[in-house]
Design a protein around this motif. Structure first.
Motif, PDB file in Angstrom:
ATOM      1  N   GLN A 197       0.762  -1.069   0.015  1.00  0.00           N
ATOM      2  CA  GLN A 197       0.112  -0.043   0.056  1.00  0.00           C
ATOM      3  C   GLN A 197       0.745   1.333   0.073  1.00  0.00           C
ATOM      4  O   GLN A 197       0.640   2.353  -0.845  1.00  0.00           O
ATOM      5  CB  GLN A 197      -1.023  -0.184   1.315  1.00  0.00           C
ATOM      6  CG  GLN A 197      -1.777   1.148   1.348  1.00  0.00           C
ATOM      7  CD  GLN A 197      -2.650   1.176   2.817  1.00  0.00           C
ATOM      8  OE1 GLN A 197      -3.054   0.221   2.925  1.00  0.00           O
ATOM      9  NE2 GLN A 197      -2.575   2.344   3.423  1.00  0.00           N
ATOM     10  N   ARG A 198       1.947   1.425   0.840  1.00  0.00           N
ATOM     11  CA  ARG A 198       2.882   2.603   0.873  1.00  0.00           C
ATOM     12  C   ARG A 198       3.844   2.723  -0.147  1.00  0.00           C
ATOM     13  O   ARG A 198       4.389   3.722  -0.569  1.00  0.00           O
ATOM     14  CB  ARG A 198       3.475   2.333   2.166  1.00  0.00           C
ATOM     15  CG  ARG A 198       2.559   2.692   3.410  1.00  0.00           C
ATOM     16  CD  ARG A 198       3.073   2.871   4.646  1.00  0.00           C
ATOM     17  NE  ARG A 198       3.705   4.451   4.457  1.00  0.00           N
ATOM     18  CZ  ARG A 198       3.299   5.219   4.844  1.00  0.00           C
ATOM     19  NH1 ARG A 198       1.961   5.499   5.273  1.00  0.00           N
ATOM     20  NH2 ARG A 198       3.951   6.527   4.874  1.00  0.00           N
ATOM     21  N   TYR A 199       4.145   1.207  -0.823  1.00  0.00           N
ATOM     22  CA  TYR A 199       5.172   1.335  -1.683  1.00  0.00           C
ATOM     23  C   TYR A 199       4.869   0.801  -2.868  1.00  0.00           C
ATOM     24  O   TYR A 199       4.020   1.135  -3.790  1.00  0.00           O
ATOM     25  CB  TYR A 199       6.428   0.968  -1.335  1.00  0.00           C
ATOM     26  CG  TYR A 199       6.933   1.657  -0.187  1.00  0.00           C
ATOM     27  CD1 TYR A 199       7.751   2.855  -0.196  1.00  0.00           C
ATOM     28  CD2 TYR A 199       6.976   1.077   1.229  1.00  0.00           C
ATOM     29  CE1 TYR A 199       8.288   3.476   0.607  1.00  0.00           C
ATOM     30  CE2 TYR A 199       7.317   1.778   2.418  1.00  0.00           C
ATOM     31  CZ  TYR A 199       8.054   3.026   2.292  1.00  0.00           C
ATOM     32  OH  TYR A 199       8.480   3.728   3.365  1.00  0.00           O
ATOM     33  N   ASP A 200       4.859  -0.383  -3.282  1.00  0.00           N
ATOM     34  CA  ASP A 200       4.532  -1.185  -4.224  1.00  0.00           C
ATOM     35  C   ASP A 200       4.583  -2.783  -4.349  1.00  0.00           C
ATOM     36  O   ASP A 200       5.001  -3.175  -3.480  1.00  0.00           O
ATOM     37  CB  ASP A 200       5.319  -0.722  -5.634  1.00  0.00           C
ATOM     38  CG  ASP A 200       6.940  -0.883  -5.504  1.00  0.00           C
ATOM     39  OD1 ASP A 200       7.282  -2.007  -5.030  1.00  0.00           O
ATOM     40  OD2 ASP A 200       7.704  -0.180  -5.763  1.00  0.00           O
ATOM     41  N   LYS A 201       3.977  -3.602  -5.255  1.00  0.00           N
ATOM     42  CA  LYS A 201       3.966  -4.928  -5.082  1.00  0.00           C
ATOM     43  C   LYS A 201       5.426  -5.411  -5.247  1.00  0.00           C
ATOM     44  O   LYS A 201       5.603  -6.633  -4.562  1.00  0.00           O
ATOM     45  CB  LYS A 201       3.149  -5.500  -6.383  1.00  0.00           C
ATOM     46  CG  LYS A 201       1.828  -5.323  -6.249  1.00  0.00           C
ATOM     47  CD  LYS A 201       0.968  -5.908  -7.337  1.00  0.00           C
ATOM     48  CE  LYS A 201      -0.546  -5.556  -7.190  1.00  0.00           C
ATOM     49  NZ  LYS A 201      -1.334  -6.049  -8.530  1.00  0.00           N
TER      50      LYS A 201
END
Length: 528
Positions: free
Chosen positions: A451-455
């Protein structure tokens, strides 16, 4: 010990043992922060009225004992005749605690038609602790008060108080141990039997059924973050398997904090209709943190053993005050009566020391006997001071319930405020379900990372770090201790935060520490 060795040595431990190891590490954290232990579920508030009333009862008990024998510090025994009159005179101070005790006396006499002298004698001797618990299972008048409390807090309007037998125990944990032991001893659960367990669940409850002396087969009824930890119908449907002998759950759940909703309760009711021999054990310690809570016991009482503890609501984890409740007409007694003749003969011989007609001995009384290895049945039972603390907590609630119990509402507000602070500072949406007790929070670190960065960052965490690594670094860097959700039967990447045992402002600090650590991992990810 370096990080790798510590992780390897602690991975084999239970969730609470891992938390203890992390707590020791947090004492010397890199930021020299004050340690924030968000692991344990003991509340950092207490009920004062019941405790002060307990102290006043001890004063009265000592004064009464001095009336019969007085030789320095040696006093005698209490006398029944007119003890309630002397009690009322002793309490004629007009303060809130004395008024509470006087109101309790009137409440008990009027509601339960209990003789005033008999009640005062029971509670006075009880707090002094100068006699064995008699009857062993529960003090005579106290049982009525404990039943009234359970009915008022957990049954949501269902009338069961007059048909329920209670055994006060050394907290809810002792109750569970006693229950499983007696189910095994009485051949109601045997090695190899299947038992359904609603997971995630309080971690020792995962361990008990599979210990060597039980060797039962667990069938997990798994709830997940996808459904806000609410158990789904298809999971409960697993209990339809006729080979499953028992269903074990914590309601509201620990660590998921979700209470069973009306649909789930109806589904359980249907499970019992289809399998009248199914055994249910429910631990409802967090029930008072949910509005209009309804216990499984109130829906299928004849098949259910109810476990309750005063520890969380009243800030009494150190008191070790809990209980087991069983309906007078129950499946346990029926199944025992249907055992093969040789097993019934074995059990008759076992309990012949305790009663003249062992075949007629109720299952809950067998639990009492088994709790003291049968031979010490005459000295069984929870200590009378502990029983009286349960009575005072119960009376405190019962006297305020009709007017909206400020204490209970204030307790719920505390955990709700902390829950909101944690989630707001993490940037995660809160679970607003009315079935959410908010006593604990389960945080999916992998989901938060995405959510805060990426998969890609999420995949990096999953592939390169064990769960214990996050717990280790959080403790070592910031002095924040949380619990391993996997130890409760949750998926990898889940941590548990207790909203009970830290000051209100600490929960934003816990959130900040989690996010700071994720930022460190993300730096590694980008510069790998």
């Amino acid at each position: 010990m370096d990080q790798k060795k510590l992780e390897q040595s602690t991975e084999q431990l239970g969730a609470f043992e891992i938390s203890e190891a992390m707590l020791e590490l947090a004492q010397h954290n890199e930021k020299n922060n004050s340690v924030l232990d968000a692991g344990r579920g003991n509340p950092n508030w207490i009920n004062t009225k019941a405790r002060l009333a307990f102290a006043r009862l001890i004063e009265f008990g000592v004064a009464e004992s001095r009336r019969t024998i007085l030789q320095g510090d040696l006093a005698g025994y209490t006398i029944l005749d007119n003890i309630s009159t002397r009690f009322a005179k002793f309490l004629d101070n007009g303060d809130a605690v004395d008024n509470f005790l006087l109101e309790s006396l009137e409440f008990v006499a009027n509601k339960f038609n209990i003789n005033r002298d008999e009640f005062v004698k029971e509670i006075t001797d009880g707090v002094i602790g100068n006699n064995y618990p008699v009857p062993s299972r529960v003090l005579k008048h106290s049982e009525k008060i404990l039943n009234a409390y359970l009915q008022s807090t957990l049954y949501n309007g269902v009338d069961l108080a007059d048909k329920t037998h209670i055994f006060p125990t050394e907290g809810g944990s002792a109750a569970i141990v006693y229950i499983f032991n007696s189910l095994r001893v009485n051949h109601l659960l045997n090695p190899g039997d299947k038992i359904a367990v609603s997971t995630p669940i309080f971690t020792p409850y995962l361990q008990i059924p599979v210990l060597n002396e039980y060797e039962m087969v667990e069938v997990d009824l798994t709830s997940s973050a996808k459904y806000n930890w609410k158990i789904q119908p298809d999971e409960l449907a697993k209990v339809s398997d006729p080979d499953i002998k028992a269903l074990f759950l914590v309601n509201p759940s620990n660590p998921g904090s979700m209470a069973l909703n009306e649909h789930s309760l109806k589904q359980i009711e249907q499970l019992i209709a289809n399998n009248p021999d199914l055994i249910i054990i429910t631990d409802d310690v967090y029930g008072t943190f949910v509005d209009n809570f309804q216990s499984v016991y109130s829906v299928v009482p004849k098949n259910t053993l109810l476990v309750y503890s005063y520890s969380k609501l009243f800030g009494a984890t150190g008191w070790r005050v809990g209980m087991i409740a069983a309906h007078e007409d129950n499946v346990f007694d029926r199944l025992i009566s249907q055992l093969p003749q040789h097993q019934r003969a074995e059990l008759d011989a076992r309990y012949a020391l305790n009663v003249l007609a062992p075949a007629e001995m109720n299952f809950i009384d067998r639990i009492v006997a088994d709790s003291r290895a049968v031979g010490l049945y005459h000295t069984a039972g929870l200590s009378t001071p502990q029983q009286l603390m349960e009575v005072l907590f119960s009376l405190n609630y019962l006297l305020e319930a009709d007017n909206g119990d400020y204490y209970v509402e204030a307790s719920k507000a505390i955990v709700a405020k902390r829950y909101a602070a944690l989630f707001t500072n993490l940037g995660i949406s809160t679970n607003i379900s009315p079935y959410n007790s908010k006593y604990y929070a389960l945080i999916d670190i992998y989901q938060l990372a995405e959510q805060r960065y990426d998969k890609g960052f999420r995949a990096f965490l999953v592939e390169n770090f064990e769960q214990i690594d996050f717990l280790y670094k959080l403790s070592k860097k910031s002095g924040v201790v949380v619990m391993d959700g996997a130890g409760f039967g949750a998926a990898e990447g889940i941590i548990r935060v207790s909203e009970a045992n830290l000051p209100d402002d600490a929960y934003s600090q816990v959130a900040t520490a989690i996010l700071d650590l994720l930022a460190d991992y993300n730096y590694q990810y980008k510069h790998n």
